[in-house]
Write a protein that holds these residues in place. Structure first.
Motif, PDB file in Angstrom:
ATOM      1  N   SER B 289       7.582   6.247   6.689  1.00 45.33           N
ATOM      2  CA  SER B 289       7.046   6.664   5.395  1.00 45.33           C
ATOM      3  C   SER B 289       7.385   5.653   4.305  1.00 45.33           C
ATOM      4  N   VAL B 290       8.563   5.055   4.396  1.00 43.09           N
ATOM      5  CA  VAL B 290       8.931   4.072   3.387  1.00 43.09           C
ATOM      6  C   VAL B 290       8.000   2.866   3.431  1.00 43.09           C
ATOM      7  N   ASP B 291       7.828   2.316   4.626  1.00 43.23           N
ATOM      8  CA  ASP B 291       6.950   1.147   4.747  1.00 43.23           C
ATOM      9  C   ASP B 291       5.538   1.488   4.300  1.00 43.23           C
ATOM     10  N   VAL B 292       5.090   2.654   4.707  1.00 43.63           N
ATOM     11  CA  VAL B 292       3.734   3.058   4.373  1.00 43.63           C
ATOM     12  C   VAL B 292       3.530   3.099   2.857  1.00 43.63           C
ATOM     13  N   GLY B 293       4.490   3.649   2.154  1.00 44.79           N
ATOM     14  CA  GLY B 293       4.383   3.715   0.700  1.00 44.79           C
ATOM     15  C   GLY B 293       4.324   2.327   0.092  1.00 44.79           C
ATOM     16  N   ARG B 294       5.218   1.495   0.559  1.00 41.40           N
ATOM     17  CA  ARG B 294       5.283   0.143   0.021  1.00 41.40           C
ATOM     18  C   ARG B 294       3.991  -0.611   0.306  1.00 41.40           C
ATOM     19  N   ILE B 295       3.556  -0.556   1.537  1.00 38.02           N
ATOM     20  CA  ILE B 295       2.374  -1.308   1.950  1.00 38.02           C
ATOM     21  C   ILE B 295       1.119  -0.844   1.214  1.00 38.02           C
ATOM     22  N   ALA B 296       0.988   0.458   1.070  1.00 37.79           N
ATOM     23  CA  ALA B 296      -0.211   0.984   0.399  1.00 37.79           C
ATOM     24  C   ALA B 296      -0.308   0.447  -1.022  1.00 37.79           C
ATOM     25  N   ILE B 297       0.796   0.481  -1.733  1.00 36.56           N
ATOM     26  CA  ILE B 297       0.784  -0.009  -3.110  1.00 36.56           C
ATOM     27  C   ILE B 297       0.500  -1.499  -3.143  1.00 36.56           C
ATOM     28  N   SER B 298       1.158  -2.206  -2.279  1.00 34.14           N
ATOM     29  CA  SER B 298       0.972  -3.653  -2.251  1.00 34.14           C
ATOM     30  C   SER B 298      -0.483  -4.020  -1.964  1.00 34.14           C
ATOM     31  N   MET B 299      -1.102  -3.265  -1.071  1.00 36.81           N
ATOM     32  CA  MET B 299      -2.515  -3.461  -0.768  1.00 36.81           C
ATOM     33  C   MET B 299      -3.364  -3.226  -2.006  1.00 36.81           C
ATOM     34  N   LEU B 300      -3.105  -2.122  -2.684  1.00 38.83           N
ATOM     35  CA  LEU B 300      -3.878  -1.768  -3.870  1.00 38.83           C
ATOM     36  C   LEU B 300      -3.736  -2.843  -4.938  1.00 38.83           C
ATOM     37  N   LEU B 301      -2.526  -3.324  -5.134  1.00 32.65           N
ATOM     38  CA  LEU B 301      -2.308  -4.356  -6.145  1.00 32.65           C
ATOM     39  C   LEU B 301      -3.084  -5.619  -5.793  1.00 32.65           C
TER      40      LEU B 301
END
Lengths: 337, 337
Positions: B289-301
Motif C-alpha cells: 500500500s505504501v508503494d502504491v500510494g507513492r507511485i500513484a502520486i508520482s505518476m499523476l505529477l
DNA sequence: CTGTTAGCGCGTTCAG
DNA sequence: CTGAACGCGCTAACAG
C-alpha cells in the motif's frame, strides 16, 4: 487515449441561450429571480454545452468556497475515522465539502497544512492539534477555527472530557484490589493526555494507590508494545493506557512475555474504538468521536453563517466500559514467566 | 474574543513598497526578474503587512491550484492510511497538497466528491473506486486521473496484483491437507475482489479442492463476523478472506463459537495490514500500500508536468506471509462446539 | 424580471 | 528591469 474537454464558460452559455451572463449566473444560484421559462432555456443550453460552474472563479468573487478543512494528527489511529465520517456527513447536509489533512503527529507539517488550507477553505477544524497555543491563536486570526480536544479560551472547542471515565477506571481497579498501577501516556502536546494523566493522578491519590507514569513517543501499537518492559519494572499489576491502540500494543507485549490478561495483569484503554476487536476484549473508557465530529462541524457552520465567534466550550462526558481485560489483582504479586 | 484580519492584497504591498503590482507578483514568482534590492524591499513590505498570496486568485489566473485529490472508499479500513500517508509525503516533495475524500463505499457519494473536487484540484487519484467504468471514463475526460486497484485500459493505473499471493495461499492450504475451502468475498464493484476470487478459483481447481464463495456487503470487521455461520455451513475447514479486516471479524466469529484457530480451522487474510495485531497473528497475502500510494502520486505529477497521458499499467507483485492462523486440516472434520 | 457595469486578486503580455 | 493594461470566470450592485 483519453481526450480532455476544456472549460466552457458562462458567456458561451449566455450566447447560446441568447441572454446576459448574469442571467446564466442567476439560473444557477437564484433561479427564483428568473422566469421559469428563461431558467429552463438556460439550463438546457448549459446542459448541451456541458457547462459546469467554475468553482475557483466563484470563490474569488464571493469569498465563499464551500469547503471546510479538517486536520487530524494520524488517520491511522482508529479514533479518527469515525470522527471524520461524521464530520463529512454533517458537512454534506449543508452542502459543504471536507478537505482532510493528516499531520503525521508533526507540528511543522500541521502548521504547513493549516497555511495551505487557509485561503481555500472557509473554516478549519483542528482535531487533537499538536500546535502550541500561540500558533493556534495566530491561525485563529486568519480564519474561523474550531478545536477538538484542545482547550484554549476564546476559541470555540468541543472536548471529550475523560476525567469521569478515567476516574471510574481507577475506582474499578482499586475495587479489584490493585495497589500499584501505571499510566502509559500519550503525546506530550496532547490535551487529552494531560487531562487523563491528572485524572488518574487524582484518582490514585484518593484511593492511596501507587502510580507510575510511563512515557511513549506516540500513541501507536508499536509504542505500547515497547512500553511493556518499563511497565513491568514498576511492579504494577494494572495499567491504564492513553488510548486503545497503545493498550492493544501492551496486550501483545504482555502475551509475548507469557503474562496472561486479565489473570496476571489488568489493562484499560481509552477511546473505546477497538472494543471487542482485541483479544481479550478491551476494557476501555468510552468516547464520542462520532458526536464530536458532528458537533465540531455544526459549530463551525454556525460561525460561518453568523460571522460571529462566540466563546463556546462544549464538553462531552465519558464512562468506563468494562470488558475482559480487568480482573482481581494477583494475590501474591505478578508471576513473571 | 478573537479578531480576524482581512486579506491584505498585492496592491497594498505595492503601495507600501512604492512599486507596481506586477513587481510584487514577480517578487514572489520570478525573483530573478527583479533587482535583488527591489525584491528585498518588496518582501520586507509584504512581511510587515502580513501579506499572503491569494491562492484562489492565483489559481483562477494560472489554472494551477497546487492541489491533488485522493479519494478512497473507507478511511477506516487499515489498508488505506499507509497509502494516504505515502501519497501525502510524495505530493509534498513537489509542493503539492492532498485533498482527501472518503466515499463510505458509496458510488453516489464518490461521484459527488469527484465532481466537487474537479475544479479545485489539478488531478485526481481514485483508490479502489466503486464507480462504473463509464463514470470513471467520463471523469477522465474532465481532468487527469490515476487509478489504484482498478484496471481500465487507457487510464493510468497502479495495481496490486494479488494473484500470485492468493495462489500461494491456496497451495499452502492444500499442502496442509485442506480439501474444502471458502472465500469470503469483498465488494462486488471491487476490482481486487474479482481478481482474488478468480485466483482462488483457479488454485482450487488446480488442486482439486472444493470451493464455496460467501458474499458480504462490505469489507468490514462486522461483515466478517456475520459471515461465519455461512462459512461453517459449507463444511469448509479453511477460509480465505477478501481482506484482513474481514478476516479479523471471522476470527472473532469463530472464537464466539468456541472454534479454535488454527487447530480447528484455518484462516488467511489479504493486504497484510493487521499483521501481528490480531490474535492469533494472521496469515495474510502481502501488499504494497505504501508503494502504491507513492507511485500513484508520482505518476499523476508526471502527467501534470508533461500534459500528456500515457497508457501506463503498473502492477506490483504479492506473496503469502505465513503466521499463526493456518495449520493442518482437522483429521476427522470440524468439531462443532 | 432582465441587461449593464464593476470589480474579486492575481499573472502576464507588451511597451518603455 | 519596471509599470500599465488586459483577462481569468463569475457575482453583485444598479438600472431599466
Amino acid at each position: 487515449m483519453i481526450k480532455r474537454t476544456k472549460g466552457v464558460t458562462i458567456s458561451q452559455v449566455a450566447d447560446a441561450a441568447g441572454v446576459a451572463r448574469s442571467s446564466v449566473s442567476r439560473a444557477f444560484t437564484r433561479p427564483d429571480m428568473l422566469s421559469p421559462e428563461t431558467v429552463e432555456r438556460i439550463l438546457r443550453a448549459a446542459e448541451t454545452l456541458g457547462y459546469v460552474p467554475n468553482h475557483t472563479a466563484r470563490a474569488l468573487s464571493t469569498g465563499r468556497h464551500g469547503n471546510i478543512g479538517l486536520i487530524v494528527p494520524d488517520i491511522a489511529n482508529p479514533f479518527f475515522p469515525p470522527l471524520i465520517q461524521a464530520a463529512q456527513t454533517e458537512a454534506d447536509r449543508s452542502d459543504f465539502c471536507i478537505f482532510l489533512g493528516n499531520t503525521a503527529e508533526n507540528p511543522k507539517q500541521e502548521d504547513k497544512l493549516v497555511g495551505r488550507f487557509a485561503g481555500q477553505v472557509e473554516g478549519l477544524v483542528l482535531a487533537s492539534s499538536r500546535l502550541s497555543d500561540e500558533r493556534i491563536r495566530a491561525h485563529a486570526t486568519q480564519l474561523p477555527l474550531v478545536l477538538i480536544n484542545r482547550d484554549i479560551e476564546g476559541i470555540p472547542r468541543v472536548l471529550i472530557d475523560s476525567s469521569a471515565g478515567v476516574r471510574q477506571a481507577v475506582e474499578h481497579l482499586a475495587n479489584l484490589g490493585h495497589r500499584k498501577i501505571a499510566y502509559v501516556s500519550g503525546p506530550a502536546a496532547s490535551w487529552s493526555n494531560k487531562q487523563r494523566r491528572s485524572a488518574i493522578r487524582a484518582g490514585a491519590t484518593a484511593r492511596g494507590m501507587e502510580l507510575s507514569i510511563i512515557p511513549t513517543p506516540s500513541p501507536t501499537y508499536q509504542a505500547g508494545r515497547e512500553a511493556v518492559d518499563a511497565v513491568l519494572q514498576t511492579g504494577a499489576s494494572a495499567v491504564v493506557a492513553f488510548d486503545d491502540l497503545t493498550a492493544q500494543g501492551i496486550l501483545t507485549g504482555l502475551a509475548e512475555r507469557h503474562i496472561v490478561v486479565p489473570r496476571d495483569f489488568s489493562i484499560i484503554g481509552c477511546d473505546d474504538v477497538l472494543g471487542a476487536v482485541t483479544f481479550p476484549a478491551l476494557t476501555s473508557v468510552s468516547n464520542h468521536s462520532v458526536d464530536v465530529g458532528r458537533i465540531a462541524i455544526s459549530m463551525l457552520l454556525d460561525i460561518l453563517r453568523s460571522r460571529n465567534v462566540a466563546d463556546v466550550r462544549y464538553a462531552l462526558d465519558t464512562k468506563l466500559v468494562v470488558r475482559d481485560t480487568t480482573a482481581d489483582a494477583p494475590s501474591q504479586g505478578l508471576q513473571l514467566g
